[in-house]
Design an enzyme around this catalytic site. Structure first.
Site, PDB file in Angstrom:
ATOM      1  N   GLY A 101      25.268  76.049  39.043  1.00 35.52           N
ATOM      2  CA  GLY A 101      26.610  76.539  38.708  1.00 35.52           C
ATOM      3  C   GLY A 101      26.729  77.169  37.333  1.00 35.52           C
ATOM      4  CG  ASN A 142      25.925  83.261  37.753  1.00 36.39           C
ATOM      5  OD1 ASN A 142      26.139  84.260  37.070  1.00 36.39           O
ATOM      6  ND2 ASN A 142      24.722  82.951  38.203  1.00 36.39           N
ATOM      7  CG  MET A 192      21.257  78.641  47.551  1.00 36.42           C
ATOM      8  SD  MET A 192      20.875  80.308  46.947  1.00 36.42           S
ATOM      9  CE  MET A 192      20.586  80.005  45.221  1.00 36.42           C
ATOM     10  CG  ASN A 206      26.153  86.887  46.587  1.00 37.67           C
ATOM     11  OD1 ASN A 206      26.158  85.723  46.166  1.00 37.67           O
ATOM     12  ND2 ASN A 206      25.037  87.474  46.990  1.00 37.67           N
ATOM     13  CG  HIS A 228      20.274  89.173  44.970  1.00 41.00           C
ATOM     14  ND1 HIS A 228      19.843  88.079  45.681  1.00 41.00           N
ATOM     15  CD2 HIS A 228      19.181  89.972  44.791  1.00 41.00           C
ATOM     16  CE1 HIS A 228      18.555  88.202  45.943  1.00 41.00           C
ATOM     17  NE2 HIS A 228      18.132  89.340  45.416  1.00 41.00           N
ATOM     18  CG  ASP A 265      20.950  88.778  48.980  1.00 38.69           C
ATOM     19  OD1 ASP A 265      21.922  88.162  48.519  1.00 38.69           O
ATOM     20  OD2 ASP A 265      19.830  88.261  49.130  1.00 38.69           O
ATOM     21  CD  GLU A 277      21.920  85.831  37.894  1.00 39.17           C
ATOM     22  OE1 GLU A 277      22.717  85.121  38.529  1.00 39.17           O
ATOM     23  OE2 GLU A 277      20.683  85.681  37.971  1.00 39.17           O
TER      24      GLU A 277
HETATM   25  C1  GRF Z   1      21.580  82.834  40.311  1.00 41.68           C
HETATM   26  O1  GRF Z   1      20.403  83.401  39.878  1.00 41.68           O
HETATM   27  C2  GRF Z   1      22.265  83.709  41.328  1.00 41.68           C
HETATM   28  O2  GRF Z   1      22.026  85.059  41.100  1.00 41.68           O
HETATM   29  C3  GRF Z   1      21.625  83.288  42.607  1.00 41.68           C
HETATM   30  O3  GRF Z   1      21.458  81.902  42.497  1.00 41.68           O
HETATM   31  C4  GRF Z   1      21.357  81.554  41.129  1.00 41.68           C
HETATM   32  C5  GRF Z   1      22.411  80.532  40.884  1.00 41.68           C
HETATM   33  O4  GRF Z   1      22.381  80.063  39.574  1.00 41.68           O
HETATM   34  N1  GRF Z   1      22.419  83.703  43.752  1.00 41.68           N
HETATM   35  P1  GRF Z   1      23.595  79.190  39.049  1.00 41.68           P
HETATM   36  O5  GRF Z   1      23.826  78.096  40.068  1.00 41.68           O
HETATM   37  O6  GRF Z   1      24.772  80.081  38.866  1.00 41.68           O
HETATM   38  O7  GRF Z   1      23.089  78.624  37.752  1.00 41.68           O
END
Ligand code: GRF
Length: 211
Positions: free
Chosen positions: A14, A16, A96, A113, A115, A151, A180
């Site tokens: 988490g 992001n 996921m 989303n 990626h 994706d 990100e």
């Molecule tokens: C990130 O690299 C995102 O791009 C991918 O999964 C990862 C999740 O990281 N879809 P986090 O849980 O946000 O740390």
């Protein structure tokens, strides 16, 4: 103007999610958006701790317990929660799993989303490993609208980073992750400011994307 209500869906750490929460608390989204709820599908995932630390409600809907259900029925459970919190925009922050058309339609396609590669290259769950194995010299990250294919939906922002000969999945991953955390809040800001329009596969951005 009323703030945009964000619903987040995550499976893992988490980071992001946290970057988006912090942007809402004290960053570029401060006057524009708030994270109303987190849905997590994995018991014990750290994203729930992060939500708790920021006083954001979260619900665990364990996908492993519903493997016998069609995806639509699992997603119905998520839709119910996201509707309860009146979410306007759904962000998949390290979720996921694929989502169903029902979920996309329930929010009029307002689902984003992130990626960790430059789509359409290196889709899937092991982007950094695949980039290194392929010998690519650049990688990066992509925020895109979501469609039923993994994706795949229209691209909102991409950021490029170099790949070094000495990189490991971890070093490349952390270089990409740093970006990100910037491009996802930025994409949400553009959405809040109504600067995004979609024409087929193309997302037209009104103005510059200053990162
Ligand atoms: C990130 O690299 C995102 O791009 C991918 O999964 C990862 C999740 O990281 N879809 P986090 O849980 O946000 O740390």
């Amino acid at each position: 103007m009323a703030k945009l209500k964000i619903g987040a869906i995550a499976s893992g750490s988490g980071s992001n999610l946290e970057a988006i929460i912090k942007s809402c608390e004290d960053g570029i989204l401060k006057t524009k958006a708030s994270v109303e709820v987190l849905i997590c599908n994995k018991a014990g995932a750290f994203c729930m701790e992060r939500a708790k630390n920021h006083n954001i409600p979260y619900e665990l809907i364990e996908s492993d317990k519903f493997l016998h259900l069609p995806r639509e029925e699992y997603d119905e459970r998520m839709i119910k929660v996201l509707k309860k919190y009146n979410c306007d925009l759904i962000v998949l922050v390290g979720y996921m799993r694929l989502i169903s058309k029902n979920l996309i339609n329930a929010f009029n396609g307002n689902i984003m989303n992130i990626h960790p590669a430059l789509l359409p290259a290196f889709k899937g769950l092991h982007a950094h490993r695949d980039v290194l194995e392929y010998g690519a010299k650049v990688s990066g990250c992509t925020v895109h609208f979501v469609d039923v294919e993994s994706d795949h939906g229209p691209i909102i922002i991409q950021k490029c980073v170099p790949v070094y000969d000495t990189d490991t999945e971890a070093t490349l991953g952390s270089r990409v992750l740093e970006w990100e955390h910037k491009i996802f809040p930025k994409a949400i800001e553009l959405f809040c400011d109504k600067k995004l329009s979609i024409a087929g596969r193309l997302v037209i951005v009104d103005g510059d994307v200053n990162l």
